[in-house]
Design a protein around this motif. Structure first.
Motif, PDB file in Angstrom:
ATOM      1  N   LYS A  41      40.645  33.720  14.898  1.00  8.18           N
ATOM      2  CA  LYS A  41      39.802  33.571  16.078  1.00  8.18           C
ATOM      3  C   LYS A  41      40.489  34.125  17.310  1.00  8.18           C
ATOM      4  N   ALA A  42      41.816  33.934  17.407  1.00  4.81           N
ATOM      5  CA  ALA A  42      42.551  34.414  18.579  1.00  4.81           C
ATOM      6  C   ALA A  42      42.513  35.937  18.684  1.00  4.81           C
ATOM      7  N   VAL A  43      42.565  36.634  17.549  1.00  4.02           N
ATOM      8  CA  VAL A  43      42.480  38.098  17.568  1.00  4.02           C
ATOM      9  C   VAL A  43      41.070  38.546  17.930  1.00  4.02           C
ATOM     10  N   LEU A  44      40.067  37.852  17.439  1.00  5.67           N
ATOM     11  CA  LEU A  44      38.691  38.169  17.814  1.00  5.67           C
ATOM     12  C   LEU A  44      38.494  38.008  19.323  1.00  5.67           C
ATOM     13  N   ILE A  45      39.054  36.948  19.888  1.00  2.00           N
ATOM     14  CA  ILE A  45      38.959  36.717  21.332  1.00  2.00           C
ATOM     15  C   ILE A  45      39.690  37.821  22.098  1.00  2.00           C
ATOM     16  N   ALA A  46      40.873  38.189  21.626  1.00  2.16           N
ATOM     17  CA  ALA A  46      41.637  39.250  22.287  1.00  2.16           C
ATOM     18  C   ALA A  46      40.874  40.570  22.270  1.00  2.16           C
ATOM     19  N   GLY A  47      40.201  40.859  21.152  1.00  2.93           N
ATOM     20  CA  GLY A  47      39.398  42.080  21.082  1.00  2.93           C
ATOM     21  C   GLY A  47      38.299  42.092  22.116  1.00  2.93           C
ATOM     22  N   LYS A  48      37.645  40.957  22.300  1.00  2.42           N
ATOM     23  CA  LYS A  48      36.581  40.879  23.311  1.00  2.42           C
ATOM     24  C   LYS A  48      37.145  41.098  24.705  1.00  2.42           C
ATOM     25  N   HIS A  49      38.316  40.549  24.968  1.00  2.00           N
ATOM     26  CA  HIS A  49      38.933  40.738  26.283  1.00  2.00           C
ATOM     27  C   HIS A  49      39.246  42.211  26.533  1.00  2.00           C
ATOM     28  N   LEU A  50      39.704  42.932  25.501  1.00  5.31           N
ATOM     29  CA  LEU A  50      39.970  44.359  25.669  1.00  5.31           C
ATOM     30  C   LEU A  50      38.690  45.109  26.025  1.00  5.31           C
ATOM     31  N   ILE A  51      37.621  44.817  25.314  1.00  2.00           N
ATOM     32  CA  ILE A  51      36.350  45.500  25.563  1.00  2.00           C
ATOM     33  C   ILE A  51      35.841  45.188  26.964  1.00  2.00           C
ATOM     34  N   ASP A  52      35.802  43.919  27.314  1.00  2.00           N
ATOM     35  CA  ASP A  52      35.295  43.521  28.630  1.00  2.00           C
ATOM     36  C   ASP A  52      36.141  44.109  29.759  1.00  2.00           C
ATOM     37  N   GLY A  53      37.459  43.948  29.636  1.00  2.00           N
ATOM     38  CA  GLY A  53      38.345  44.394  30.705  1.00  2.00           C
ATOM     39  C   GLY A  53      38.296  45.882  30.934  1.00  2.00           C
ATOM     40  N   HIS A  54      38.294  46.652  29.842  1.00  2.00           N
ATOM     41  CA  HIS A  54      38.328  48.103  30.014  1.00  2.00           C
ATOM     42  C   HIS A  54      36.961  48.699  30.335  1.00  2.00           C
ATOM     43  N   ALA A  55      35.892  48.031  29.950  1.00  2.00           N
ATOM     44  CA  ALA A  55      34.581  48.487  30.407  1.00  2.00           C
ATOM     45  C   ALA A  55      34.482  48.361  31.929  1.00  2.00           C
ATOM     46  N   ALA A  56      34.967  47.245  32.469  1.00  2.00           N
ATOM     47  CA  ALA A  56      34.922  47.040  33.920  1.00  2.00           C
ATOM     48  C   ALA A  56      35.872  47.994  34.644  1.00  2.00           C
ATOM     49  N   LEU A  57      37.095  48.165  34.114  1.00  2.00           N
ATOM     50  CA  LEU A  57      38.031  49.116  34.719  1.00  2.00           C
ATOM     51  C   LEU A  57      37.468  50.530  34.684  1.00  2.00           C
ATOM     52  N   ASP A  58      36.829  50.879  33.575  1.00  2.00           N
ATOM     53  CA  ASP A  58      36.288  52.231  33.441  1.00  2.00           C
ATOM     54  C   ASP A  58      35.169  52.477  34.439  1.00  2.00           C
ATOM     55  N   ALA A  59      34.345  51.454  34.676  1.00  2.00           N
ATOM     56  CA  ALA A  59      33.285  51.605  35.675  1.00  2.00           C
ATOM     57  C   ALA A  59      33.878  51.915  37.042  1.00  2.00           C
ATOM     58  N   THR A  60      34.994  51.265  37.363  1.00  2.00           N
ATOM     59  CA  THR A  60      35.651  51.516  38.645  1.00  2.00           C
ATOM     60  C   THR A  60      36.269  52.901  38.696  1.00  2.00           C
ATOM     61  N   VAL A  61      36.992  53.277  37.646  1.00  2.00           N
ATOM     62  CA  VAL A  61      37.701  54.550  37.685  1.00  2.00           C
ATOM     63  C   VAL A  61      36.731  55.729  37.652  1.00  2.00           C
ATOM     64  N   ARG A  62      35.564  55.552  37.039  1.00  3.81           N
ATOM     65  CA  ARG A  62      34.575  56.630  37.040  1.00  3.81           C
ATOM     66  C   ARG A  62      33.911  56.789  38.407  1.00  3.81           C
ATOM     67  N   LYS A  63      34.008  55.766  39.254  1.00  5.83           N
ATOM     68  CA  LYS A  63      33.595  55.910  40.655  1.00  5.83           C
ATOM     69  C   LYS A  63      34.718  56.522  41.488  1.00  5.83           C
ATOM     70  N   VAL A  64      35.914  55.967  41.318  1.00  7.32           N
ATOM     71  CA  VAL A  64      37.049  56.367  42.152  1.00  7.32           C
ATOM     72  C   VAL A  64      37.442  57.821  41.916  1.00  7.32           C
ATOM     73  N   GLY A  65      37.432  58.251  40.643  1.00  6.85           N
ATOM     74  CA  GLY A  65      37.851  59.613  40.330  1.00  6.85           C
ATOM     75  C   GLY A  65      37.103  60.666  41.138  1.00  6.85           C
ATOM     76  N   PRO A  66      35.770  60.725  41.051  1.00 12.60           N
ATOM     77  CA  PRO A  66      35.027  61.719  41.838  1.00 12.60           C
ATOM     78  C   PRO A  66      35.181  61.548  43.342  1.00 12.60           C
ATOM     79  N   MET A  67      35.265  60.303  43.810  1.00 12.83           N
ATOM     80  CA  MET A  67      35.415  60.073  45.242  1.00 12.83           C
ATOM     81  C   MET A  67      36.709  60.681  45.772  1.00 12.83           C
ATOM     82  N   LEU A  68      37.747  60.703  44.925  1.00 13.73           N
ATOM     83  CA  LEU A  68      39.041  61.252  45.328  1.00 13.73           C
ATOM     84  C   LEU A  68      39.272  62.657  44.765  1.00 13.73           C
ATOM     85  N   ASN A  69      38.235  63.228  44.152  1.00 11.21           N
ATOM     86  CA  ASN A  69      38.315  64.579  43.583  1.00 11.21           C
ATOM     87  C   ASN A  69      39.384  64.663  42.484  1.00 11.21           C
TER      88      ASN A  69
END
Length: 241
Positions: free
Chosen positions: A71-99
Motif C-alpha cells: 500500500k505504501a508503494v501505491l501511495i508513493a506512486g500517486k504522490h509522484l503523479i500528482d506532484g509532477h502533474a502540478a509541477l509540469d503545469a507550472t513549468v509549461r507556463k513559466v518556460g514560454p514566459m521566460l523564452n
C-alpha cells in the motif's frame, strides 16, 4: 540492498533527480532581463530540469500504481503523479514566459530509470522504486534550496517553492515504504560517478513536435500555485498530495 541495485543506482541515479547535467558556463551569468527579474543560466537550467524530472517520474508513478506490492508503494506512486502533474503545469507556463525551450523526452539516464523499473517484478520493483527515487530526490534537495535562495526572478522563485514542497513530500513517502536502505542511499548521494553529458541531458524537442502534457488524475489533491501576475482562482490553492 543487493549488489545489482547498487550498480543500477551508480549507473543511473546520480547526480540528481532531474537527470540533467550542469550545462551552465556560469550559473550566475544573466542571460535575459525580464519583467519578472533577471534570468541567469542557473535559473534557465533549473526550469529545464524540473520539466525533465516529470518526464520520467510521472510514468514511474504510473508503474508504481500498477505494479506496487504494498500500500505504501501505491501511495508513493500517486504522490509522484500528482506532484509532477502540478509541477509540469507550472513549468509549461513559466518556460514560454521566460523564452526557455523545455524538453519533451527524458534524458538517457532518466529513460534508464524507467527501463529498470519496467523490467522489475514483484517485491524487487518495490525495493528498486523506493531506493532509486529516494536517492534522486535526496540529491536534488540542496540544489532547489540554492536556486530558491539566490534567484532574482520571481517566476523561478515560485517554481522553486513548488519544487521544494514536492520533493520533500516525495522523499517522505519513499521513506514511509520502509524499504529505503539509508547507508547505501547516502553513499550514492555523496559519491557520484562521472557520467557523459549525453547521458544526462534530455534531447531538445523537434520542430513542430506536440508538447507532452502530464495530465493530473481526476482525484488529484495537488494544484499548481498562482504565479506572479496571475489572478487567483478557487482551484489554484497549492497543496501537496
Amino acid at each position: 540492498m543487493g549488489g545489482a541495485l547498487s550498480v543500477t543506482l551508480v549507473a543511473l541515479a546520480y547526480p540528481s533527480m532531474l537527470g540533467v547535467t550542469k550545462v551552465s558556463t556560469s550559473p550566475d551569468r544573466v542571460i535575459a532581463n525580464t519583467q519578472w527579474g533577471p534570468l541567469t543560466e542557473g535559473d534557465r537550467d533549473f526550469v529545464v530540469k524540473v520539466r525533465a524530472a516529470g518526464l520520467w517520474e510521472y510514468p514511474v508513478g504510473q508503474l508504481a500504481e500498477k505494479k506496487g506490492q504494498s500500500k505504501a508503494v501505491l501511495i508513493a506512486g500517486k504522490h509522484l503523479i500528482d506532484g509532477h502533474a502540478a509541477l509540469d503545469a507550472t513549468v509549461r507556463k513559466v518556460g514560454p514566459m521566460l523564452n526557455i525551450t523545455i524538453p519533451n523526452k527524458p534524458s538517457p539516464q532518466q529513460q534508464g530509470f524507467i527501463n529498470t523499473l519496467t523490467a522489475d517484478q514483484g517485491k524487487q520493483f518495490d525495493k528498486d522504486f523506493a531506493n532509486i527515487l529516494r536517492v534522486t530526490h535526496g540529491s536534488i534537495f540542496n540544489t532547489i534550496a540554492k536556486i530558491r535562495s539566490t534567484t532574482r526572478n520571481t517566476l523561478v522563485r515560485a517554481l522553486a517553492d513548488q519544487a521544494n514542497a514536492t520533493v520533500l513530500d516525495h522523499i517522505t513517502v519513499m521513506e514511509q515504504t520502509g524499504l529505503v536502505d539509508f547507508p547505501q542511499v547516502l553513499f550514492q548521494e555523496t559519491t557520484p560517478p562521472k557520467l557523459p553529458a549525453t547521458d544526462l541531458t534530455p534531447p531538445p524537442p523537434a520542430a513542430g513536435e506536440p508538447e507532452v502534457v502530464l495530465t493530473a488524475p481526476p482525484d488529484t489533491t495537488t494544484q499548481p500555485p498562482v504565479l506572479p501576475g496571475e489572478t487567483p482562482t478557487a482551484s489554484a490553492t497549492p497543496q501537496v498530495g
